[in-house]
Write an enzyme that holds these catalytic residues in place. Structure first.
Site, short mmCIF file in Angstrom:
data_model
loop_
_atom_site.label_atom_id
_atom_site.label_comp_id
_atom_site.label_asym_id
_atom_site.label_seq_id
_atom_site.Cartn_x
_atom_site.Cartn_y
_atom_site.Cartn_z
N ASP A 38 1.05 -1.51 0.23
CA ASP A 38 0.04 0.07 0.06
C ASP A 38 0.78 1.77 -0.48
OD1 ASP A 38 -1.59 -2.23 1.31
OD2 ASP A 38 -2.17 -1.21 3.27
N GLU A 70 -10.66 -2.61 4.47
CA GLU A 70 -9.02 -2.20 4.63
C GLU A 70 -9.16 -0.58 4.47
OE1 GLU A 70 -6.34 -6.10 5.58
OE2 GLU A 70 -6.46 -5.42 3.23
C1 FRU Z 1 -3.52 -3.82 3.52
C2 FRU Z 1 -2.74 -3.93 3.84
C3 FRU Z 1 -3.53 -3.23 5.65
C4 FRU Z 1 -2.05 -2.99 6.12
C5 FRU Z 1 -0.95 -3.37 5.42
C6 FRU Z 1 0.41 -3.94 6.23
O1 FRU Z 1 -3.44 -4.56 1.91
O2 FRU Z 1 -3.45 -5.16 4.66
O3 FRU Z 1 -4.36 -3.10 6.23
O4 FRU Z 1 -1.82 -1.27 6.98
O5 FRU Z 1 -1.94 -4.19 4.15
O6 FRU Z 1 1.15 -3.86 5.13
#
Ligand code: FRU
Length: 507
Positions: free
Chosen positions: A49, A226
């Site tokens: 992300d 998320e």
């Molecule tokens: C989404 C996620 C988020 C988390 C991050 C961890 O892609 O699962 O929810 O903060 O990636 O790398």
């Protein structure tokens, strides 16, 4: 800008293929097979992300989930890159490393203009609000934490009073924080993934948070929620703005794996209310490969919000066939919304024009299959195509991009099925059983049949119907030399006109 007929383009391009090569990647560190040329990717190692997107003192900051130790997910830290135009990125050392058994998960960065936090020493400063993911003896704990930078994001110090928000939960993550200029306090949208809720909090100092409301469960709840993002969206044709709440879903998105839904409506300072109008629930991206997109904080007031996401999917992210890096970002897109007789829709316009190089005109008469298919005439990605199709006379029409007679990708309108689609079932390397798919979006027959396509070495990003459909799909073609065909062909010509640009590499 110079324009030539498209038939000629392809012929000219055949010659250009030799000359384009040195243009494609000036920097040998960014010239491996499938290395994106107009999209950000870290020089090496894993990314997922984007985090903490913010504009500050003339620089756009892109922080990103990063494993400084390898090309698989782990040791999550915040990588960092800066840009002055949202396209040319300069990677900097890791900004916030994992520490004390705590990984640094997704979050926001805000500019604390008035030193509300008391953490700035001279004037304003940058404050990161991120999820700490800690393995404790009782299991996993996710909490919200602060870090502060006094030197334009280069060095970060952890706030000694961390965590600032702790519900003693294993799943409580991805805070999106922004300043509410009317209420004069900070607003946080943060996810309770297993409960399919986005919880809103407010704070006057970023340290103490007051719970305001919950949004959800609603919309699509087939997986974890998320990466929420709350964004004020201007209308594309009037001054009235609305609010969008974007929510990541993983797994269980309609295209498979991870995907992103949006809700359009109103945020009254405390709660988000979804509009009752048609179109108030949609998908930020109808492709498979755009996840956890967030918008930039602190943009100059006259700029539309800019959204940028991770161009992959948790179903197969670990298998992406690239080295020494794994993961890349989408192009930034400017957001607005439209309201027409079909209802509301989020509109996305990719930012790419500053990279345009040689330009060619595409005309309706350029669709002779035999002239293109199997010919020597090739194009090198990256390139951009903009096309307008006239009133549909054929049930299926669009573009075929191919690298040899067995490998192609289709980007097209199917008016019989009322779908816009990208078909990558024959695009090249099928890196997982979840990869060869046809991704689709519902067509609205009263919206224009237009198409903007950005083709990079391992991706196709499509924007159709006035930007109300965004579709991003990774592709791993067998060759870097691509051919393009508008179909159907000359036998039943379809009215189409547009332009093609070679794009300059950002590296
Ligand atoms: C989404 C996620 C988020 C988390 C991050 C961890 O892609 O699962 O929810 O903060 O990636 O790398």
């Amino acid at each position: 800008m110079q324009k030539r007929p498209f038939r000629k383009v392809i012929q000219v391009a055949a010659t250009l293929a030799f000359f384009v090569l040195p243009l494609a990647a000036q920097n040998p560190d960014y010239d491996q097979p499938y290395r994106p040329q107009v999209h950000f990717s870290p020089e090496e190692h894993w990314t997922n992300d984007p985090n903490g997107l913010v504009f500050y003192q003339g620089e756009y900051h892109l922080f990103f989930q990063y494993n400084p130790e390898g090309d698989q997910w782990g040791h999550m830290s915040w990588g960092h890159a800066v840009s002055t135009d949202l396209l040319h990125w300069h990677e900097l050392p890791v900004a916030i490393p994992e520490h004390d058994n705590t990984m640094i998960f997704t979050g926001s960065v805000v500019v604390d203009h008035q030193n509300t936090s008391g953490l700035c020493t001279h004037g304003d400063c940058l404050v990161a609000i991120y999820t700490g993911h800690t393995q404790t003896s009782e299991g996993i704990r996710q909490t919200q934490n602060l870090a502060v930078s006094l030197d334009k994001g280069r060095n970060w110090a952890q706030y000694p009073g961390n965590p600032v928000l702790d519900l003693h939960m294993a799943d409580f993550r991805d805070p999106s924080v922004s300043w509410d200029p009317i209420a004069r306090h900070w607003i946080m949208a943060v996810s309770l993934p297993k409960e399919h809720k986005i919880r809103f909090y407010s704070s006057t100092d970023l340290k103490q948070w007051t719970q305001l409301s919950d949004f959800g469960p609603t919309g699509d709840i087939n997986g974890d929620w998320e990466c929420p993002d709350l964004i004020r969206i201007p209308a594309s044709n009037s001054a009235k703005s609305i609010w969008a709440l974007k929510v990541g879903l993983n797994p269980g998105a309609p295209q498979g794996g991870s995907g992103e839904q949006y809700f359009l409506g109103d945020f009254d300072g405390k709660s988000f209310h979804q509009s009752r109008l048609r179109g108030s629930h949609g998908w930020t991206n109808y492709g498979k490969d755009d996840y956890c997109a967030i918008n930039f904080n602190n943009l100059p007031k006259d700029q539309k919000p800019v959204l940028l996401g991770w161009m992959s999917n948790w179903q197969y992210a670990a298998k992406i066939p690239t080295t020494p890096w794994r993961g890349q970002m989408s192009l930034p897109r400017r957001l607005s919304y439209i309201s027409d007789p079909a209802g509301l829709a989020l509109k996305q316009e990719p930012i790419v024009a500053p990279l345009r190089g040689k330009n060619y005109e595409i005309s309706a008469l350029s669709t002779n299959t035999s002239a293109l298919y199997g010919s020597e005439h090739t194009l090198q990605p990256p390139f951009e195509i903009r096309l307008h199709f006239g009133h549909p006379v054929e049930p299926v029409f669009g573009l075929k991009i191919f690298s040899d007679p067995q490998h192609w990708t289709e980007v097209a309108f199917d008016t019989a099925k009322k779908e816009f689609y990208i078909d990558r079932t024959h695009s090249g390397a099928a890196i997982s059983p979840d990869f060869p798919v046809r991704t689709k979006a519902p067509l609205v027959t009263t919206r224009p049949y237009d198409l903007t396509l950005i083709v990079d070495r391992s991706s196709v990003e499509a924007f159709a119907q006035d930007g109300t459909i965004a579709m991003t799909d990774l592709v791993f073609p067998v060759s870097n030399n691509l051919q393009i065909q508008i179909f159907p062909d000359d036998a039943k010509p379809i009215q189409s006109e547009g332009q093609l640009w070679e794009l300059k590499s950002i590296w």
